[in-house]
Design an enzyme around this catalytic site. Structure first.
Site, PDB file in Angstrom:
ATOM      1  CD1 TRP A 190       8.542 -34.139 -46.939  1.00  0.00           C
ATOM      2  CD2 TRP A 190      10.570 -33.606 -46.133  1.00  0.00           C
ATOM      3  NE1 TRP A 190       9.085 -35.269 -46.373  1.00  0.00           N
ATOM      4  CE2 TRP A 190      10.316 -34.969 -45.875  1.00  0.00           C
ATOM      5  CE3 TRP A 190      11.786 -33.030 -45.729  1.00  0.00           C
ATOM      6  CZ2 TRP A 190      11.241 -35.778 -45.211  1.00  0.00           C
ATOM      7  CZ3 TRP A 190      12.698 -33.842 -45.072  1.00  0.00           C
ATOM      8  CH2 TRP A 190      12.426 -35.189 -44.813  1.00  0.00           C
ATOM      9  CD  GLN A 249      11.804 -38.948 -43.452  1.00  0.00           C
ATOM     10  OE1 GLN A 249      12.251 -37.858 -43.140  1.00  0.00           O
ATOM     11  NE2 GLN A 249      10.562 -39.102 -43.898  1.00  0.00           N
ATOM     12  NE  ARG A 271      16.569 -29.103 -42.676  1.00  0.00           N
ATOM     13  CZ  ARG A 271      15.490 -29.635 -42.119  1.00  0.00           C
ATOM     14  NH1 ARG A 271      14.358 -29.729 -42.790  1.00  0.00           N
ATOM     15  NH2 ARG A 271      15.516 -30.081 -40.880  1.00  0.00           N
ATOM     16  CG  ASN A 291      13.410 -31.810 -38.684  1.00  0.00           C
ATOM     17  OD1 ASN A 291      13.233 -30.873 -39.458  1.00  0.00           O
ATOM     18  ND2 ASN A 291      12.510 -32.771 -38.510  1.00  0.00           N
ATOM     19  CD  GLU A 351       6.273 -39.045 -43.840  1.00  0.00           C
ATOM     20  OE1 GLU A 351       7.285 -38.621 -44.429  1.00  0.00           O
ATOM     21  OE2 GLU A 351       5.740 -38.444 -42.898  1.00  0.00           O
ATOM     22  CD1 TRP A 352       8.928 -39.453 -40.710  1.00  0.00           C
ATOM     23  CD2 TRP A 352      10.633 -40.544 -39.754  1.00  0.00           C
ATOM     24  NE1 TRP A 352      10.042 -38.648 -40.794  1.00  0.00           N
ATOM     25  CE2 TRP A 352      11.093 -39.284 -40.217  1.00  0.00           C
ATOM     26  CE3 TRP A 352      11.552 -41.396 -39.110  1.00  0.00           C
ATOM     27  CZ2 TRP A 352      12.429 -38.879 -40.078  1.00  0.00           C
ATOM     28  CZ3 TRP A 352      12.878 -40.985 -38.968  1.00  0.00           C
ATOM     29  CH2 TRP A 352      13.294 -39.746 -39.443  1.00  0.00           C
ATOM     30  CG  ASN A 370      10.531 -28.110 -40.955  1.00  0.00           C
ATOM     31  OD1 ASN A 370      11.291 -27.353 -41.555  1.00  0.00           O
ATOM     32  ND2 ASN A 370      10.902 -29.281 -40.502  1.00  0.00           N
TER      33      ASN A 370
HETATM   34  C1  PNW Z   1       8.065 -33.585 -40.913  1.00  0.00           C
HETATM   35  N1  PNW Z   1       2.188 -32.582 -38.389  1.00  0.00           N
HETATM   36  O1  PNW Z   1       7.300 -34.175 -39.907  1.00  0.00           O
HETATM   37  C2  PNW Z   1       9.441 -34.212 -40.825  1.00  0.00           C
HETATM   38  O2  PNW Z   1      10.463 -33.290 -40.572  1.00  0.00           O
HETATM   39  C3  PNW Z   1       9.785 -35.091 -41.993  1.00  0.00           C
HETATM   40  O3  PNW Z   1      10.792 -35.986 -41.645  1.00  0.00           O
HETATM   41  C4  PNW Z   1       8.529 -35.776 -42.503  1.00  0.00           C
HETATM   42  O4  PNW Z   1       8.803 -36.753 -43.465  1.00  0.00           O
HETATM   43  C5  PNW Z   1       7.637 -34.684 -43.061  1.00  0.00           C
HETATM   44  O5  PNW Z   1       7.386 -33.664 -42.122  1.00  0.00           O
HETATM   45  C6  PNW Z   1       6.310 -35.196 -43.600  1.00  0.00           C
HETATM   46  O6  PNW Z   1       5.547 -35.800 -42.593  1.00  0.00           O
HETATM   47  C7  PNW Z   1       6.022 -33.736 -39.580  1.00  0.00           C
HETATM   48  O7  PNW Z   1       1.394 -33.446 -37.961  1.00  0.00           O
HETATM   49  C8  PNW Z   1       5.130 -34.672 -39.084  1.00  0.00           C
HETATM   50  O8  PNW Z   1       1.857 -31.398 -38.489  1.00  0.00           O
HETATM   51  C9  PNW Z   1       3.868 -34.284 -38.677  1.00  0.00           C
HETATM   52  C10 PNW Z   1       3.492 -32.955 -38.774  1.00  0.00           C
HETATM   53  C11 PNW Z   1       4.373 -32.016 -39.265  1.00  0.00           C
HETATM   54  C12 PNW Z   1       5.646 -32.419 -39.666  1.00  0.00           C
END
Ligand code: PNW
Length: 486
Positions: A436, A26, A83, A175, A443-444, A317
């Site tokens: 975060w 990212q 991190r 992760n 963002e993916w 997370n």
């Molecule tokens: C995390 N949900 O992903 C990832 O670890 C990060 O790389 C990402 O950028 C960040 O959160 C923000 O999206 C998630 O739907 C994606 O609950 C989706 C969810 C939770 C975490």
């Protein structure tokens, strides 16, 4: 700093770690620089139609080139820890146990670690934040092939411990194994883009592959933790664990026992799927076995023993909370949530929280505190919060208004307040908080549109100019107050 936080002064332990979390794909850019191999996310982004804004992480935030400047900025933000994740294909371009190591990749991470330590910042290092080497995907199907994949992951981890473990004392294997498998193999919207849905993906089976891949993640994590504990920990004296995602689930109707049970089941499907095997029983939750039967893999006795107790801490997370309603129809073959419906409001019509710029994310600090308690009660291991944060609407340019990010400030006041209250009033053992994230980033599949950073990035500029938002200052002041001085 609001009055409520003032009352919680000195609540957090003096050795509490706080800082920001990031992921290689990212932020780094330099996607093929100095011998780096392709990852499944490079491959995904270079396939037309996959990423919302058509962007790639080729340059991202250029942190591969700007790490000194970034560490200086982190220091000015007052963090005690940072991190970040390692790009496997930067270290071993083809990924496999017999494939060569790229010394330039090792040198980059080694310099980053040195720079952090020279500035008094403790590195927390994630081995796998979703960017599987593309070569392994092509060679044998990546994580779908537990037998072929596990030795490759173990050898990659060995190289990292050997080369960085003299200085890195906090390791995270995976992760969010759950998001990797659900988004990549159930919904098919993340790399490697597999699902049952042929309008979206050419291959895949959403009813089985997510559980196969989840099993591979758990078992390969277990092998890496065992290797670290036996071969490296005695001399390097660090710790190792896994970070799990999980939002909180509240019953839609608290008076309906079926909704109460559905909310509990939702927590078990989302969190217990990974956390029960690692932190509790060495096996999947009974509610999952009941619904999924043989589509859920079985642990061999050896695997179960390997996985149970394999994480020195609970890596957490979490971002939001949902209201959960039971369903009256039998579970769909492609259901991964426990046959429940997620709702935006409860029965009384109360919304789950203020709306961010990300469809699934709303500000719900009370749910976060309840989740901290749920995890502590069920698993009883020290919690390291490794990600928590939000986007905010309208962040399109570094104007005065955008940099004064009140929405994000209020999110952090609520959630960090919940951390302090969970410690002080509920007795939950919490050891870290990583927001975060450090800067806006890629963002993916949402591309550059979802901005989670406390630093605004001008993605149009060649040098990806950094502009601190007010939330960076507020977090610094909050932790200065909350962390005890002795
Ligand atoms: C995390 N949900 O992903 C990832 O670890 C990060 O790389 C990402 O950028 C960040 O959160 C923000 O999206 C998630 O739907 C994606 O609950 C989706 C969810 C939770 C975490």
């Amino acid at each position: 700093m609001n009055a409520q936080l003032e009352d919680l002064k000195g609540t957090l332990r003096s050795d509490f770690y706080w800082g920001y979390a990031t992921a290689a794909a990212q932020i780094e850019g330099g996607w093929n620089a100095d011998g780096k191999g392709e990852s499944i996310w490079d491959h995904f982004a270079h396939t037309p139609g996959k990423v919302k804004d058509g962007s790639t992480p080729d340059d991202a935030v250029l942190s591969y080139y700007k790490y000194k400047e970034d560490v200086a900025l982190l220091k000015s933000y007052g963090v005690t820890a940072y991190r970040f994740s390692l790009s496997w294909s930067r270290i071993i371009p083809l990924g496999g146990a017999a494939d060569p190591v790229n010394e330039a990749g090792i040198a980059y991470y080694s310099s980053l670690v040195d720079e952090l330590l020279a500035n008094g910042i403790t590195p927390f290092v994630t081995l796998f934040h979703w960017d599987t080497p593309q070569a392994l995907e092509e060679r044998y199907g990546g994580l779908l092939n537990q037998e072929a994949y596990t030795p490759d992951f173990v050898r990659y981890a060995r190289v990292c411990f050997e080369r960085l473990g003299d200085r890195v004392k906090h390791w995270i294997t995976y992760n969010e194994p759950g998001v990797y498998t659900l988004a990549g193999y159930a919904a098919g919207v993340h790399a490697p883009a597999r699902s049952s849905f042929r309008d979206r993906n050419a291959e895949g089976d959403s009813s089985t592959e997510p559980f196969t891949v989840g099993h591979t993640e758990l078992v390969s994590h277990g092998y890496v933790a065992k290797m670290y504990r036996e071969e490296f920990k005695p001399s390097q004296k660090g710790m190792i664990g896994i970070t799990l995602h999980g939002n909180f689930s509240e019953p839609w109707d608290v008076e309906d026992p079926l909704d109460v049970a559905a909310a509990q089941r939702a927590l078990e499907f989302e969190i217990g799927w990974f956390a029960d095997p690692v932190h509790k029983t060495g096996d999947y939750p009974a509610s999952m076995r009941a619904q999924l039967g043989d589509r859920l893999p079985r642990f061999t006795p050896e695997e179960s023993a390997l996985v149970k107790g394999s994480s020195d801490f609970y890596g957490m997370n979490s971002y939001t909370t949902f209201y959960v309603k039971h369903k009256t129809t039998p579970p769909d073959i492609n259901d991964h949530k426990g046959n429940i419906e997620q709702c935006e409001t409860n029965k009384q019509g109360v919304p789950r929280g203020p709306v961010s710029d990300t469809y699934w994310l709303r500000t719900c600090p009370e749910g976060f505190r309840k989740l901290l308690n749920w995890i502590w009660t069920r698993y009883g291991v020290p919690i390291y919060i490794t990600e928590n944060g939000t986007t905010a609407k309208g962040e399109t340019e570094p104007s005065k208004e955008v940099l004064n990010d009140t929405f994000r400030v209020e999110f952090f006041e609520g959630y960090v307040g919940s951390v302090a209250k969970a410690v002080k009033e509920d007795g939950v053992d919490i050891r870290s908080y990583f927001a975060w994230t450090f800067t806006d980033n890629w963002e993916w599949q949402a591309g550059y549109s979802d901005r989670f950073g406390v630093t605004f990035i001008d993605f149009e500029s060649k040098e990806k100019t950094r502009y601190p938002k007010r939330s960076a200052t507020v977090l610094k002041e909050m932790f200065q107050k909350l962390i005890s001085e002795k």
